[in-house]
Design a protein around this motif. Structure first.
Motif, PDB file in Angstrom:
ATOM      1  N   ASP A 172      -9.177   7.663  -2.871  1.00 38.47           N
ATOM      2  CA  ASP A 172      -8.090   7.910  -1.926  1.00 38.47           C
ATOM      3  C   ASP A 172      -8.531   7.564  -0.513  1.00 38.47           C
ATOM      4  OD1 ASP A 172      -5.563   8.636  -1.219  1.00 38.47           O
ATOM      5  OD2 ASP A 172      -5.765  10.764  -1.691  1.00 38.47           O
TER       6      ASP A 172
ATOM      7  N   TRP B  32      -8.014   5.778  -8.203  1.00 39.53           N
ATOM      8  CA  TRP B  32      -7.339   7.007  -7.758  1.00 39.53           C
ATOM      9  C   TRP B  32      -6.235   7.424  -8.728  1.00 39.53           C
ATOM     10  CZ3 TRP B  32      -2.138   7.176  -5.841  1.00 39.53           C
ATOM     11  CH2 TRP B  32      -1.753   8.429  -5.354  1.00 39.53           C
ATOM     12  N   ASP B  33      -5.401   6.472  -9.115  1.00 34.54           N
ATOM     13  CA  ASP B  33      -4.278   6.752 -10.015  1.00 34.54           C
ATOM     14  C   ASP B  33      -4.769   7.292 -11.351  1.00 34.54           C
ATOM     15  OD1 ASP B  33      -2.374   6.009 -12.276  1.00 34.54           O
ATOM     16  OD2 ASP B  33      -1.107   5.507 -10.563  1.00 34.54           O
TER      17      ASP B  33
ATOM     18  N   GLN C 133      -8.629   3.810   0.100  1.00 30.16           N
ATOM     19  CA  GLN C 133      -7.284   3.312   0.395  1.00 30.16           C
ATOM     20  C   GLN C 133      -6.926   3.555   1.857  1.00 30.16           C
ATOM     21  OE1 GLN C 133      -4.078   3.735  -2.842  1.00 30.16           O
ATOM     22  NE2 GLN C 133      -5.463   5.430  -3.309  1.00 30.16           N
TER      23      GLN C 133
ATOM     24  N   ALA D 178       0.825  -1.213   0.000  1.00 26.61           N
ATOM     25  CA  ALA D 178       0.000   0.000   0.000  1.00 26.61           C
ATOM     26  C   ALA D 178       0.856   1.259   0.000  1.00 26.61           C
ATOM     27  CB  ALA D 178      -0.937  -0.009   1.207  1.00 26.61           C
TER      28      ALA D 178
ATOM     29  N   TYR E  94      -6.842   1.894  -5.615  1.00 24.43           N
ATOM     30  CA  TYR E  94      -5.627   2.516  -6.133  1.00 24.43           C
ATOM     31  C   TYR E  94      -5.745   2.802  -7.627  1.00 24.43           C
ATOM     32  CZ  TYR E  94      -1.119   3.006  -8.294  1.00 24.43           C
ATOM     33  OH  TYR E  94      -0.094   3.462  -9.077  1.00 24.43           O
ATOM     34  N   CYS E  95      -6.247   1.841  -8.385  1.00 22.25           N
ATOM     35  CA  CYS E  95      -6.353   2.014  -9.839  1.00 22.25           C
ATOM     36  C   CYS E  95      -7.280   3.182 -10.192  1.00 22.25           C
ATOM     37  CB  CYS E  95      -6.849   0.725 -10.494  1.00 22.25           C
ATOM     38  SG  CYS E  95      -5.631  -0.614 -10.486  1.00 22.25           S
TER      39      CYS E  95
ATOM     40  N   LEU F  33      -7.981  -2.675  -1.999  1.00 19.56           N
ATOM     41  CA  LEU F  33      -6.863  -1.738  -2.131  1.00 19.56           C
ATOM     42  C   LEU F  33      -6.481  -1.534  -3.588  1.00 19.56           C
ATOM     43  CD1 LEU F  33      -4.436  -0.094  -0.944  1.00 19.56           C
ATOM     44  CD2 LEU F  33      -3.138  -2.240  -1.060  1.00 19.56           C
TER      45      LEU F  33
ATOM     46  N   PHE G  80       2.589   1.583  -3.375  1.00 20.69           N
ATOM     47  CA  PHE G  80       1.634   2.116  -4.356  1.00 20.69           C
ATOM     48  C   PHE G  80       1.644   3.639  -4.333  1.00 20.69           C
ATOM     49  CE2 PHE G  80      -1.673  -1.567  -4.837  1.00 20.69           C
ATOM     50  CZ  PHE G  80      -0.960  -2.056  -5.918  1.00 20.69           C
ATOM     51  N   TYR G  81       1.506   4.188  -3.141  1.00 21.14           N
ATOM     52  CA  TYR G  81       1.384   5.637  -3.010  1.00 21.14           C
ATOM     53  C   TYR G  81       2.682   6.342  -3.373  1.00 21.14           C
ATOM     54  CZ  TYR G  81      -2.102   8.978  -1.461  1.00 21.14           C
ATOM     55  OH  TYR G  81      -3.077   9.934  -1.433  1.00 21.14           O
TER      56      TYR G  81
END
Length: 478
Positions: A414, A351-352, A417, A273, A348-349, A344, A276-277
């Motif tokens: 976000d 958000w990214d 996450q 995690a 994440y996908c 997660l 990722f960030y």
């Protein structure tokens, strides 16, 4: 770039659909008047001088309290049960701070070493040159940003691995010195905040000032402070908090491995995690100059302290808990692990790609977008032929991709996450959920500030935009 694309009004309130690979219309006279108003202090935020003073005192106090509960009281919230126990309780809290969170030499060397190394890497590492948005306070001048966080961070990771395996610097010691490092981080946060205020005023670079000293320290005096090629605000946003967060997770993993001979799926989750960030901020660093943080927010205590101390030492309470407790206290079933990992990755996908869509749209309309391949570039990160609302200001408001469903889809993903970062310890302790509780409070408040600013900036065009993108956060709900 083709200039043949034709803008077409559609039926939904002035929505336009076009290839935006050509430069955007420059800011109009109306837009310049609105920008001038926004660049002038006209009201206090955050409760004014008394409110920000309370937060400047309250945040560090809360950080110490939660850490003490987590480390010394089995992760449970403790408090005096009667009036006559208040004083002994406070002395006990102070004793933990004095003995276990003193700014010792180790903490000064490690934290200062990180600061110095990241400054050096930011100065010398090769990078991708990205032009920022036109800044009204600079006469709509655009600044160039040297995006070399990817090289800097992975050089840091390799260097740390070498130092660990040669036993020059054991990564396990980071989590063991959490309290000491947190205190040094706070000292840096206060020192840099006040130092930057006086440095800006001495150079005549202050802007949007209220005239109240403590409030202006909180909000900041200067918009884009720089040292040589380094934009300090962007540097601190990526190179300090997320590097520390990642290494705290790695340190917790190393500590588990030394203690048990294995790393739990829970701790591995936190390494993934945090990576990722960190990696997202590095691989997409060229998108950061397009954000509100860089374009509008000044570099003051509110941002500085949170980057230097708040984020790294409050967001990974789950790591601190797992590093100091038996795995049996937070073990999941296999379906539970699958569910939280999938949650997660999905969040994440979204958000990214949401962040990427918005920033790349701004670069497209500015005419300076070039696809930068860095790992991992996810599908749907760029909207082709996006729909948008053309404003009288001169800007365009994106209504395609994830941004057709909500005004802040990135905030929703976000926050999800952040919630998983607490959920990974289950019900073992409530303290790891601080990140998600605090974060949703910040996001709601920030949205209020952002939407108010947009209403002033775009006027009736903002109303048209809200009619098209109806929901603030969650589509169909809110």
């Amino acid at each position: 770039m083709s200039a043949a694309s034709t803008a077409v009004n559609t039926a939904n309130g002035g929505l336009r659909h076009r290839n935006v690979g050509i430069p955007e219309v420059t800011t109009t006279d109306e837009g310049r008047r609105a920008d001038k108003l926004l660049d002038t202090h006209d009201t206090y935020e955050f409760g004014g001088p008394w409110g920000v003073t309370a937060m400047m005192i309250g945040f560090p106090t809360l950080m110490y309290y939660l850490w003490i509960c987590l480390w010394f009281y089995d992760g449970q919230i403790v408090y005096p049960t009667s009036v006559d126990k208040i004083q002994p309780f406070l002395w006990e809290m102070w004793a933990h701070v004095r003995d276990d969170a003193s700014p010792n030499l180790y903490a000064w060397k490690v934290y200062s070493g990180l600061i110095i190394s990241q400054l050096v890497f930011a100065w010398i590492m090769p990078g991708y040159q990205q032009e920022g948005l036109p800044v009204p306070s600079l006469g709509y001048k655009t600044l160039m940003y040297n995006c070399n966080a990817l090289f800097s961070v992975y050089t840091t990771i390799v260097l740390a691995a070498v130092l660990h395996y040669t036993e020059i610097f054991r990564l396990t010691e980071i989590i063991d010195n959490y309290g000491h490092l947190m205190t040094v981080a706070m000292i840096y946060g206060f020192g840099v905040s006040f130092g930057m205020y006086f440095w800006a005023v001495a150079r005549g670079k202050q802007m949007r000032m209220s005239g109240n000293f403590i409030y202006d320290v909180w909000m900041g005096a200067e918009l884009n402070p720089r040292i040589g090629p380094i934009d300090l605000k962007m540097w601190a946003e990526v190179r300090i908090p997320w590097v520390i967060v990642f290494f705290l997770a790695v340190s917790g993993s190393c500590k588990q491995y030394e203690a048990y001979g294995y790393v739990t799926p829970n701790m591995a989750f936190m390494v993934l995690a945090t990576w990722f960030y960190l990696n997202a901020c590095c691989k997409g660093e060229e998108c950061i100059p397009q954000t509100w943080d860089m374009y509008y927010e000044k570099w003051g205590f509110m941002v500085i302290f949170w980057n230097f101390a708040g984020v790294p030492f409050t967001y990974v309470y789950s790591v601190v808990y797992m590093a100091s407790h038996e795995p049996s206290k937070y073990r999941f079933t296999t379906p539970g692990y699958i569910a939280i990992y999938l949650t997660l990755i999905t969040a994440y996908c979204i958000w990214d790609t949401a962040m990427s869509q918005k920033s790349r749209f701004k670069m497209q309309t500015q005419g300076n977008f070039n696809y930068r391949w860095t790992f991992p570039q996810l599908p749907y990160g760029t909207v082709k032929n996006p729909e948008y609302i053309q404003t009288a200001h001169g800007n365009r408001l994106l209504t395609s991709g994830w941004w057709r469903y909500s005004r802040k889809p990135n905030y929703v993903a976000d926050w999800v996450q952040s919630f998983t970062w607490g959920l990974i310890v289950g019900t073992a302790s409530p303290i790891p959920y601080f990140y998600s509780v605090f974060f949703i409070t910040v996001l709601v408040h920030r949205c209020g500030r952002d939407f108010e600013r947009c209403a002033k900036k775009y006027g009736k065009d903002w109303d048209r935009y809200c009619a098209v993108v109806k929901y603030k956060f969650i589509p169909g709900i809110y």
